[in-house]
Design an enzyme around this catalytic site. Structure first.
Site, mmCIF file in Angstrom:
data_model
loop_
_atom_site.group_PDB
_atom_site.id
_atom_site.type_symbol
_atom_site.label_atom_id
_atom_site.label_comp_id
_atom_site.label_asym_id
_atom_site.label_seq_id
_atom_site.Cartn_x
_atom_site.Cartn_y
_atom_site.Cartn_z
ATOM 1 N N ASP A 156 41.118 28.466 -7.476
ATOM 2 C CA ASP A 156 40.297 29.269 -6.565
ATOM 3 C C ASP A 156 38.813 29.161 -6.934
ATOM 4 O O ASP A 156 37.952 29.101 -6.052
ATOM 5 C CB ASP A 156 40.739 30.734 -6.601
ATOM 6 C CG ASP A 156 42.189 30.916 -6.209
ATOM 7 O OD1 ASP A 156 42.695 30.126 -5.387
ATOM 8 O OD2 ASP A 156 42.826 31.854 -6.721
ATOM 9 N N ASP A 177 48.358 33.296 -10.537
ATOM 10 C CA ASP A 177 47.024 33.877 -10.675
ATOM 11 C C ASP A 177 46.957 34.605 -12.006
ATOM 12 O O ASP A 177 47.964 35.151 -12.465
ATOM 13 C CB ASP A 177 46.731 34.850 -9.531
ATOM 14 C CG ASP A 177 46.481 34.139 -8.212
ATOM 15 O OD1 ASP A 177 46.001 32.996 -8.235
ATOM 16 O OD2 ASP A 177 46.761 34.742 -7.162
#
Length: 162
Positions: free
Chosen positions: A143, A125
């Site tokens: 995402d 991330d």
């Protein structure tokens, strides 16, 4: 014969559209994660981009917001693969381009995060949005693709109720 030809052309175009969405989402996700990994040393302490947005390097060993982070990576991977198979079947049965693209984006994002789990045991991330001291959990382009895909499916359902 003409009806079959039209159906096969529609299916081919629909399948290609869905595959294109998968490929675009997957390639954007993997390319961005590769750039993050190449610069992990600079991003580990957060790199300010504009007020309210940093680039960071984090590894999420769970699912959304770190949920299920105690589960082995392979369990989460198997679960994600099963979900991908289900979304694939929805995509191939759909007669609506918006649904096909939405499912394709979800698949591309899910496959990007599956690739991370297999290679690194967790998901990379790097997008960090914040207001003051409040930071939204960091996330990645996979995402974003999943969120956009789900949003398209909801939009289509609201506009075309069954």
């Amino acid at each position: 014969m003409v009806g079959r030809l039209k159906l096969s052309l529609f299916f081919s175009n629909k399948a290609l559209l869905g595959c294109l969405a998968v490929i675009v989402a997957l390639m954007a996700d993997q390319a961005s994660k590769e750039a993050v990994l190449e610069n992990a040393h600079r991003l580990s302490a957060a790199l300010p981009v504009v007020p309210g947005f940093n680039l960071v390097f984090t590894r999420n060993e769970g699912v959304t917001f770190g949920l299920l982070s105690g589960m082995p990576w392979w369990v989460l991977t198997v679960l994600a693969v099963l979900i991908c198979l289900w979304i694939s079947s929805v995509m191939l049965r759909s007669n609506h381009k918006v649904e096909v693209v939405g499912c394709g984006l979800i698949l591309g994002g899910a496959l990007g995060n599956i690739a991370d789990r297999v290679r690194h045991g967790g998901v990379t991330d790097f997008l960090d949005f914040y207001i003051g001291n409040y930071h939204w959990p960091s996330f990645n382009l996979a995402d974003v693709a999943v969120l956009c895909g789900v949003s398209l499916l909801i939009f289509h359902q609201v506009r075309n109720p069954a």
